[in-house]
Enzyme design. Structure first.
Site, PDB file in Angstrom:
ATOM      1  N   TYR A  15       0.805  -1.229   0.000  1.00 54.22           N
ATOM      2  CA  TYR A  15       0.000   0.000   0.000  1.00 54.22           C
ATOM      3  C   TYR A  15       0.839   1.281   0.000  1.00 54.22           C
ATOM      4  O   TYR A  15       0.285   2.368  -0.106  1.00 54.22           O
ATOM      5  CB  TYR A  15      -0.937   0.003   1.211  1.00 54.22           C
ATOM      6  CG  TYR A  15      -2.172  -0.831   0.978  1.00 54.22           C
ATOM      7  CD1 TYR A  15      -2.097  -2.219   1.005  1.00 54.22           C
ATOM      8  CD2 TYR A  15      -3.408  -0.236   0.710  1.00 54.22           C
ATOM      9  CE1 TYR A  15      -3.214  -2.993   0.780  1.00 54.22           C
ATOM     10  CE2 TYR A  15      -4.533  -1.007   0.483  1.00 54.22           C
ATOM     11  CZ  TYR A  15      -4.432  -2.380   0.518  1.00 54.22           C
ATOM     12  OH  TYR A  15      -5.551  -3.139   0.285  1.00 54.22           O
TER      13      TYR A  15
ATOM     14  N   LYS B  20       3.206 -15.269   4.741  1.00 51.13           N
ATOM     15  CA  LYS B  20       3.632 -16.196   3.684  1.00 51.13           C
ATOM     16  C   LYS B  20       5.151 -16.327   3.781  1.00 51.13           C
ATOM     17  O   LYS B  20       5.892 -15.937   2.871  1.00 51.13           O
ATOM     18  CB  LYS B  20       3.173 -15.630   2.324  1.00 51.13           C
ATOM     19  CG  LYS B  20       3.369 -16.539   1.134  1.00 51.13           C
ATOM     20  CD  LYS B  20       2.369 -17.682   1.060  1.00 51.13           C
ATOM     21  CE  LYS B  20       2.682 -18.549  -0.162  1.00 51.13           C
ATOM     22  NZ  LYS B  20       1.869 -19.773  -0.190  1.00 51.13           N
TER      23      LYS B  20
ATOM     24  N   ASP C 268      -2.640 -18.611   2.331  1.00 52.11           N
ATOM     25  CA  ASP C 268      -3.488 -19.454   1.476  1.00 52.11           C
ATOM     26  C   ASP C 268      -4.219 -20.507   2.319  1.00 52.11           C
ATOM     27  O   ASP C 268      -5.420 -20.731   2.167  1.00 52.11           O
ATOM     28  CB  ASP C 268      -2.686 -20.084   0.330  1.00 52.11           C
ATOM     29  CG  ASP C 268      -1.339 -20.664   0.767  1.00 52.11           C
ATOM     30  OD1 ASP C 268      -0.937 -20.469   1.935  1.00 52.11           O
ATOM     31  OD2 ASP C 268      -0.669 -21.318  -0.065  1.00 52.11           O
TER      32      ASP C 268
ATOM     33  N   ASP D  59      -6.270  -7.185   3.735  1.00 50.34           N
ATOM     34  CA  ASP D  59      -7.337  -6.673   2.871  1.00 50.34           C
ATOM     35  C   ASP D  59      -8.138  -7.837   2.297  1.00 50.34           C
ATOM     36  O   ASP D  59      -9.371  -7.828   2.303  1.00 50.34           O
ATOM     37  CB  ASP D  59      -6.727  -5.835   1.747  1.00 50.34           C
ATOM     38  CG  ASP D  59      -7.790  -5.340   0.794  1.00 50.34           C
ATOM     39  OD1 ASP D  59      -8.817  -4.826   1.279  1.00 50.34           O
ATOM     40  OD2 ASP D  59      -7.603  -5.477  -0.430  1.00 50.34           O
TER      41      ASP D  59
ATOM     42  N   ASP E  30     -12.242  -9.459   3.465  1.00 50.68           N
ATOM     43  CA  ASP E  30     -13.441  -9.575   2.620  1.00 50.68           C
ATOM     44  C   ASP E  30     -14.013 -10.988   2.733  1.00 50.68           C
ATOM     45  O   ASP E  30     -15.233 -11.174   2.767  1.00 50.68           O
ATOM     46  CB  ASP E  30     -13.132  -9.251   1.152  1.00 50.68           C
ATOM     47  CG  ASP E  30     -13.449  -7.790   0.827  1.00 50.68           C
ATOM     48  OD1 ASP E  30     -13.401  -6.951   1.751  1.00 50.68           O
ATOM     49  OD2 ASP E  30     -13.753  -7.478  -0.346  1.00 50.68           O
TER      50      ASP E  30
HETATM   51  C1  IPM Z   1     -10.625  -1.754   2.601  1.00 52.32           C
HETATM   52  C2  IPM Z   1     -10.748  -1.312   1.175  1.00 52.32           C
HETATM   53  C3  IPM Z   1      -9.596  -0.380   0.837  1.00 52.32           C
HETATM   54  C4  IPM Z   1      -8.298  -1.151   1.047  1.00 52.32           C
HETATM   55  C5  IPM Z   1      -9.651   0.220  -0.571  1.00 52.32           C
HETATM   56  C6  IPM Z   1     -10.964   0.945  -0.810  1.00 52.32           C
HETATM   57  C7  IPM Z   1      -8.480   1.120  -0.856  1.00 52.32           C
HETATM   58  O1  IPM Z   1     -10.790  -2.416   0.315  1.00 52.32           O
HETATM   59  O2  IPM Z   1     -10.722  -0.906   3.503  1.00 52.32           O
HETATM   60  O3  IPM Z   1     -10.442  -2.940   2.848  1.00 52.32           O
HETATM   61  O4  IPM Z   1      -7.808  -1.810   0.120  1.00 52.32           O
HETATM   62  O5  IPM Z   1      -7.775  -1.086   2.151  1.00 52.32           O
HETATM   63 MN    MN Z   2     -10.715  -4.308   1.349  1.00 55.36          MN
END
Ligand code: IPM
Ligand code: MN
Length: 362
Positions: A139, A192, A225, A249, A253
């Site tokens: 990042y 990893k 993984d 990140d 999700d």
């Molecule tokens: C999150 C989002 C952000 C990230 C994006 C929108 C830049 O996906 O907060 O997880 O990658 O951190």
């Molecule tokens: Mn994210």
């Protein structure tokens, strides 16, 4: 909390951001009355519309303004007329970096009545927290091109890891695991190390060293993984995960969908240092197609407000909101999907407000 009045800045942002933010503020207002604390809200119009109008994402003096607050609440960013990445980098990542919000805290908790895609799993099985490093790794924006636009093009995007950066995150994760004090009391490092033999070796060594200061906390390690498989197969094995920015990140999700999706998932960007300002956000995006339709799920934003209160000296109010949300998801809402909740956005906010005086469970 040292200040008597909790001062919050809101960046409601784009799309459905303002709709969910106002439900979160509605709940804040009600809980503050019940628990007897004062707050102020300064709403900032930062986001896609303002950027298109003025060409500016964060106005001059913006950071000082945020630094003068106790906490920041972010609704959503992402505008159909703004190129992808502009607002993400210019607003969200900029705030995380400049305010040095080095912890990204993502609870993965399945609430009663909420559907998970994992067959046969319920709230007892899915209740863990991901502590994601929030300022380093891929990042940082370190890299560049050679011979851009030619057949010989080379692109380099480097991951940056520092001892200070990983140590402060790992240490915070150990403290958090100790405080959370679940029966498992286990902090799992996810990385990893078998491939990223420099950067993740630094994480590995730092994790082992810091662990010595926390003999009461169990430790574990998963490659990222494998972690994805275990999250699906045995989510109940996790208590707290600590991981790097990019992997964090991705796995958050996955965690978000295990807990019922973007309608409920919330996160905090914490600067836990003295005087640090933290920012809380629902995980869902700006959902342009639902803008202004009163259909988007405000639960994630309300959960983010509970996190804000938890980390801003009002843990009893946070717990009160958590109980109210669980009773609304458990006994009222049909689904957590936008448009299928059985209620409108503002009705869900009203239901949570009405449930705020639900008794504590023994
Ligand atoms: C999150 C989002 C952000 C990230 C994006 C929108 C830049 O996906 O907060 O997880 O990658 O951190
Ligand atoms: Mn994210």
């Amino acid at each position: 909390m040292t200040t008597a009045t909790l001062s919050i800045a809101t960046i409601a942002g784009d799309g459905t951001g303002p709709e969910v933010t106002s439900e979160a503020i509605k709940v804040l207002d009600a809980v503050a009355r019940l628990d007897g604390f004062e707050f102020t809200v300064e709403s900032l119009d930062w986001g896609g519309d303002r950027y298109l109008r003025t060409g500016e994402i964060i106005p001059e003096g913006g950071f000082d303004l945020l630094r003068s607050k106790d906490a920041v609440f972010l609704g959503a960013i992402g505008h159909p007329d703004v190129a992808p990445g502009v607002l993400e980098k210019g607003l969200l990542l900029e705030l995380r970096f400049k305010l040095d919000q080095y912890i990204n805290l993502r609870p993965v908790k399945l609430l009663p009545g909420v559907e998970t895609p994992l067959a046969g799993r319920g709230p007892d099985d899915i209740d863990f927290v991901v502590v994601r490093e929030n300022t380093e790794d891929l990042y940082c924006g370190v890299g560049g091109y050679l011979k851009k636009g030619t057949a010989d093009e080379v692109a380099v995007q480097q991951a940056v890891y520092t001892r200070k950066g990983c140590e402060r995150c790992i240490r915070w994760a150990f403290e958090y695991t100790r405080r959370r004090n679940s029966p498992k009391k286990t902090l799992t490092l996810v990385a990893k190390t078998n491939v990223l033999t420099f950067g993740h070796d630094l994480w590995w060594r730092t994790f082992q060293e810091v662990a010595k200061d926390y003999p009461d906390v169990n430790t574990d390690y998963n490659h990222v993984d494998a972690c994805c498989m275990w999250m699906v197969k045995n989510p109940d094995a996790y208590d707290v995960i600590v991981t790097t920015n990019m992997f964090g990140d991705i796995i958050t999700d996955l965690g978000g969908i295990l807990q019922g999706g973007m309608g409920v998932a919330a996160g905090g960007n914490l600067n836990p240092d003295d005087g640090g300002v933290s920012m809380f956000e629902p995980m869902g995006g700006s959902a342009p197609k639902y803008t202004g339709t009163n259909k988007i799920n405000p639960i994630a934003a309300i959960n983010a407000m509970a996190m804000l209160l938890e980390h801003s000296g009002q843990p009893q109010s946070a717990a009160r909101i958590d109980r109210a949300v669980a009773s609304v998801t458990g006994t009222k809402m049909q689904s957590q999907a936008a448009g299928r909740m059985g209620f409108s956005t503002s009705e869900v906010g009203d239901l949570v407000v009405a449930a705020l005086d639900s008794p504590e469970q023994g």
